[in-house]
Write a protein that holds these residues in place. Structure first.
Motif, PDB file in Angstrom:
ATOM      1  N   VAL A 187       6.299  -0.872   7.518  1.00  0.00           N
ATOM      2  CA  VAL A 187       6.066   0.243   7.307  1.00  0.00           C
ATOM      3  C   VAL A 187       7.194   1.173   6.962  1.00  0.00           C
ATOM      4  CG1 VAL A 187       5.845   0.748   9.852  1.00  0.00           C
ATOM      5  CG2 VAL A 187       4.854   2.260   8.196  1.00  0.00           C
ATOM      6  N   VAL A 188       7.290   1.826   5.804  1.00  0.00           N
ATOM      7  CA  VAL A 188       8.267   2.897   5.662  1.00  0.00           C
ATOM      8  C   VAL A 188       7.741   4.120   5.306  1.00  0.00           C
ATOM      9  CG1 VAL A 188      10.134   3.103   3.702  1.00  0.00           C
ATOM     10  CG2 VAL A 188       9.228   0.745   3.934  1.00  0.00           C
ATOM     11  N   SER A 189       8.521   5.132   6.399  1.00  0.00           N
ATOM     12  CA  SER A 189       7.897   6.328   6.460  1.00  0.00           C
ATOM     13  C   SER A 189       8.811   7.374   5.633  1.00  0.00           C
ATOM     14  CB  SER A 189       8.018   6.715   7.942  1.00  0.00           C
ATOM     15  OG  SER A 189       6.958   6.139   8.701  1.00  0.00           O
ATOM     16  N   ILE A 190       8.158   7.800   4.533  1.00  0.00           N
ATOM     17  CA  ILE A 190       8.938   8.893   3.812  1.00  0.00           C
ATOM     18  C   ILE A 190       9.075  10.371   4.282  1.00  0.00           C
ATOM     19  CG2 ILE A 190       9.135   9.644   1.187  1.00  0.00           C
ATOM     20  CD1 ILE A 190       7.938   6.859   0.603  1.00  0.00           C
ATOM     21  N   LEU A 191       7.798  10.544   4.841  1.00  0.00           N
ATOM     22  CA  LEU A 191       7.648  12.030   5.426  1.00  0.00           C
ATOM     23  C   LEU A 191       7.647  11.773   6.979  1.00  0.00           C
ATOM     24  CD1 LEU A 191       7.176  15.042   5.067  1.00  0.00           C
ATOM     25  CD2 LEU A 191       4.757  14.384   4.983  1.00  0.00           C
ATOM     26  N   GLY A 192       8.805  12.235   7.728  1.00  0.00           N
ATOM     27  CA  GLY A 192       8.679  12.009   9.149  1.00  0.00           C
ATOM     28  C   GLY A 192       9.006  10.546   9.524  1.00  0.00           C
ATOM     29  N   ARG A 193       8.746  10.399  10.906  1.00  0.00           N
ATOM     30  CA  ARG A 193       8.924   8.971  11.238  1.00  0.00           C
ATOM     31  C   ARG A 193       7.685   8.706  12.369  1.00  0.00           C
ATOM     32  NH1 ARG A 193      14.492   8.561  14.711  1.00  0.00           N
ATOM     33  NH2 ARG A 193      13.389   6.771  15.453  1.00  0.00           N
ATOM     34  N   ILE A 194       7.336   7.397  12.625  1.00  0.00           N
ATOM     35  CA  ILE A 194       6.490   7.078  13.628  1.00  0.00           C
ATOM     36  C   ILE A 194       7.625   6.868  14.915  1.00  0.00           C
ATOM     37  CG2 ILE A 194       5.092   5.074  14.357  1.00  0.00           C
ATOM     38  CD1 ILE A 194       4.150   4.512  11.670  1.00  0.00           C
ATOM     39  N   GLY A 195       7.033   7.483  16.125  1.00  0.00           N
ATOM     40  CA  GLY A 195       7.972   7.885  16.934  1.00  0.00           C
ATOM     41  C   GLY A 195       7.728   6.419  18.110  1.00  0.00           C
ATOM     42  N   GLU A 196       6.483   5.960  18.117  1.00  0.00           N
ATOM     43  CA  GLU A 196       6.290   5.001  19.029  1.00  0.00           C
ATOM     44  C   GLU A 196       5.562   3.621  18.314  1.00  0.00           C
ATOM     45  OE1 GLU A 196       3.912   6.062  22.360  1.00  0.00           O
ATOM     46  OE2 GLU A 196       5.173   7.723  22.950  1.00  0.00           O
ATOM     47  N   LEU A 213       0.977  -1.239  -0.100  1.00  0.00           N
ATOM     48  CA  LEU A 213      -0.095  -0.100  -0.033  1.00  0.00           C
ATOM     49  C   LEU A 213       1.033   1.387   0.232  1.00  0.00           C
ATOM     50  CD1 LEU A 213      -2.982   1.050   0.285  1.00  0.00           C
ATOM     51  CD2 LEU A 213      -2.541   1.007   2.795  1.00  0.00           C
ATOM     52  N   VAL A 214       0.555   2.185  -0.864  1.00  0.00           N
ATOM     53  CA  VAL A 214       1.412   3.441  -1.031  1.00  0.00           C
ATOM     54  C   VAL A 214       0.411   4.600  -0.670  1.00  0.00           C
ATOM     55  CG1 VAL A 214       2.769   4.768  -2.495  1.00  0.00           C
ATOM     56  CG2 VAL A 214       2.978   2.563  -2.404  1.00  0.00           C
ATOM     57  N   THR A 215       0.681   5.655   0.094  1.00  0.00           N
ATOM     58  CA  THR A 215       0.019   6.727   0.440  1.00  0.00           C
ATOM     59  C   THR A 215       0.696   7.978   0.295  1.00  0.00           C
ATOM     60  OG1 THR A 215       0.431   6.931   2.761  1.00  0.00           O
ATOM     61  CG2 THR A 215      -1.331   5.518   2.233  1.00  0.00           C
ATOM     62  N   GLY A 216       0.112   9.000  -0.425  1.00  0.00           N
ATOM     63  CA  GLY A 216       0.765  10.261  -0.653  1.00  0.00           C
ATOM     64  C   GLY A 216       1.401  10.344  -1.918  1.00  0.00           C
ATOM     65  N   ASN A 273       6.466   9.096  -4.521  1.00  0.00           N
ATOM     66  CA  ASN A 273       5.754   7.772  -4.414  1.00  0.00           C
ATOM     67  C   ASN A 273       5.230   7.683  -6.241  1.00  0.00           C
ATOM     68  OD1 ASN A 273       6.194   7.134  -2.059  1.00  0.00           O
ATOM     69  ND2 ASN A 273       3.993   7.733  -1.436  1.00  0.00           N
ATOM     70  N   LYS A 274       5.322   8.560  -7.081  1.00  0.00           N
ATOM     71  CA  LYS A 274       5.039   8.015  -8.422  1.00  0.00           C
ATOM     72  C   LYS A 274       5.931   7.365  -8.949  1.00  0.00           C
ATOM     73  CE  LYS A 274       1.578  11.775  -9.131  1.00  0.00           C
ATOM     74  NZ  LYS A 274       1.333  13.369  -9.773  1.00  0.00           N
ATOM     75  N   ALA A 295       3.783   8.725   2.522  1.00  0.00           N
ATOM     76  CA  ALA A 295       4.229   9.931   2.389  1.00  0.00           C
ATOM     77  C   ALA A 295       3.536  11.063   2.939  1.00  0.00           C
ATOM     78  CB  ALA A 295       4.599  10.227   1.267  1.00  0.00           C
ATOM     79  N   ASN A 296       2.503  10.628   3.922  1.00  0.00           N
ATOM     80  CA  ASN A 296       1.324  11.746   4.372  1.00  0.00           C
ATOM     81  C   ASN A 296       1.769  12.002   5.809  1.00  0.00           C
ATOM     82  OD1 ASN A 296      -0.404  11.989   2.098  1.00  0.00           O
ATOM     83  ND2 ASN A 296      -1.425   9.919   2.703  1.00  0.00           N
ATOM     84  N   GLY A 297       2.845  11.312   6.428  1.00  0.00           N
ATOM     85  CA  GLY A 297       3.149  11.795   7.671  1.00  0.00           C
ATOM     86  C   GLY A 297       2.645  10.748   8.636  1.00  0.00           C
ATOM     87  N   PRO A 298       3.638  10.689   9.828  1.00  0.00           N
ATOM     88  CA  PRO A 298       3.493   9.788  10.965  1.00  0.00           C
ATOM     89  C   PRO A 298       1.998   9.440  11.529  1.00  0.00           C
ATOM     90  CG  PRO A 298       4.781  11.488  11.788  1.00  0.00           C
ATOM     91  CD  PRO A 298       4.440  11.647  10.200  1.00  0.00           C
ATOM     92  N   ASP A 299       1.144  10.665  11.705  1.00  0.00           N
ATOM     93  CA  ASP A 299      -0.127  10.692  12.124  1.00  0.00           C
ATOM     94  C   ASP A 299      -0.922   9.746  11.335  1.00  0.00           C
ATOM     95  OD1 ASP A 299       0.780  12.081  14.358  1.00  0.00           O
ATOM     96  OD2 ASP A 299       0.007  14.018  13.731  1.00  0.00           O
ATOM     97  N   TYR A 300      -0.854   9.801  10.135  1.00  0.00           N
ATOM     98  CA  TYR A 300      -1.634   9.260   9.224  1.00  0.00           C
ATOM     99  C   TYR A 300      -1.334   7.764   9.043  1.00  0.00           C
ATOM    100  CZ  TYR A 300      -4.207   8.118   4.821  1.00  0.00           C
ATOM    101  OH  TYR A 300      -4.974   7.615   3.732  1.00  0.00           O
ATOM    102  N   ALA A 301       0.117   7.495   9.081  1.00  0.00           N
ATOM    103  CA  ALA A 301       0.834   6.063   8.809  1.00  0.00           C
ATOM    104  C   ALA A 301       0.108   5.276   9.932  1.00  0.00           C
ATOM    105  CB  ALA A 301       2.299   6.250   8.910  1.00  0.00           C
ATOM    106  N   VAL A 302       0.348   6.001  11.475  1.00  0.00           N
ATOM    107  CA  VAL A 302      -0.071   4.989  12.541  1.00  0.00           C
ATOM    108  C   VAL A 302      -1.545   4.262  12.345  1.00  0.00           C
ATOM    109  CG1 VAL A 302      -0.801   5.434  14.981  1.00  0.00           C
ATOM    110  CG2 VAL A 302       1.445   6.349  14.187  1.00  0.00           C
TER     111      VAL A 302
END
Length: 310
Positions: A222-231, A145-148, A153-154, A203-210
């Motif tokens: 989970v690969v975070s391209i914008l920011g990172r998941i902290g917890e 699954l790819v977001t953003g 991401n294209k 690529a939407n950000g950690p809040d979205y990825a969580v």
């Protein structure tokens, strides 16, 4: 010699056109005469916020393309006269100039069939996409699954499709025509409810990825391209999800010569794919060198790729 540059002055303010004394490159470095400059979100974000504490007079810009016109002492002269594209460090004077100095092992030769504007548009998004792709072991037939769906991401979805993944996208703007051209299986407008995935590229950000991590199967990624998941989302020793972060610019501070050599050779292979039309790339919007501030504003407001011709 004196070169034309665009300089940082104050946070959030337009850059200032100026001239700057330019010295011959030091050992291990080269000078590139820029013919095109790529504009990336990282450029206007750092001008707006200045997280690296740039001083007045700093020259921003990470992406450029041009011809090598000088090499430092002990540097192989093979590169002299070569057409190259590069991604530069945010901590040094960058590409917003008619000449830029950088390490000799941090450039990619531009193949025939790729002009300077297109070459300048690609290093940051293309190499970031490649880093993201390289984080996850290839498993042909796996659903990802790819977001953003920005520039990174294209390019990423095409790498994933070419590797045999089944690629699904969440996007409000990505069209079915684009999906078919890039081999995407399905475009969701919202998160699917009854499907699991081997990997998530966000690529939407950690809040979205969580919120999407629960869609991953056990031992997923989970690969975070914008920011990172902290917890971590899951309890320890349950689904054992692997968390990855992407920061192309960090390689300038922490990467070694071997890593840069691999990345540049991989980048050259991707540029050849572009030259052979086996990778879909968007044609950038062109601005003159004197309109560089307009190009930054266009990138920030319109969210489309801009390139400045020198």
């Amino acid at each position: 010699m004196q070169v034309n540059v665009w300089q940082f002055d104050k946070v959030g303010e337009p850059l200032i056109s100026a001239t700057k004394t330019f010295n011959l490159p030091a050992a291990g470095r080269i000078t590139v005469k820029n013919y095109a400059i790529g504009i990336n979100p990282v450029d206007w974000k750092f001008i707006d916020d200045n997280p690296r504490n740039w001083q007045p007079g700093h020259v921003p810009g990470v992406d450029g393309a041009g011809v090598v016109v000088a090499v430092g002492e002990g540097t192989d002269e093979y590169l002299l006269g070569k057409r190259v594209a590069y991604h530069h460090s945010l901590g040094e004077d960058g590409s917003f100039a008619d000449h830029t100095t950088l390490y000799s092992n941090r450039v990619m030769e531009i193949p025939d069939g790729v002009d300077f504007p297109l070459a300048a548009a690609l290093p940051c998004p293309m190499l970031t996409a490649w880093q993201a792709f390289s984080k996850v072991p290839v498993r042909a037939g796996a659903d990802v699954l790819v977001t953003g769906m920005g520039a990174v991401n294209k390019l990423l979805v095409q790498l994933l499709v070419n590797a045999g993944f089944n690629v699904y996208v969440i996007s409000g703007s990505f069209t079915q025509v684009q999906a078919e051209a890039m081999g995407v299986k399905k475009v969701y407008r919202h998160a699917p409810k009854e499907q699991t995935f081997y990997a998530l590229f966000d690529a939407n950000g950690p809040d979205y990825a969580v919120k999407l991590v629960p869609l991953l199967e056990a031992n997923g990624h989970v690969v975070s391209i914008l920011g990172r998941i902290g917890e971590l989302v899951d309890a320890p020793f349950t689904r054992t999800i692997s968390y990855h972060e992407i920061a192309l610019g960090a390689l300038h501070d922490f990467g070694d010569r071997a890593q840069w050599h691999r990345l540049m050779r991989d980048g050259e292979a991707l540029l050849r794919n572009v030259a052979e039309h086996s990778m879909v790339v968007e044609i950038p919007n062109i601005f003159e060198f004197g309109k560089l501030n307009d190009a930054l504003q266009f990138s920030e407001q319109v969210k489309r790729k801009a390139v400045v011709i020198v």
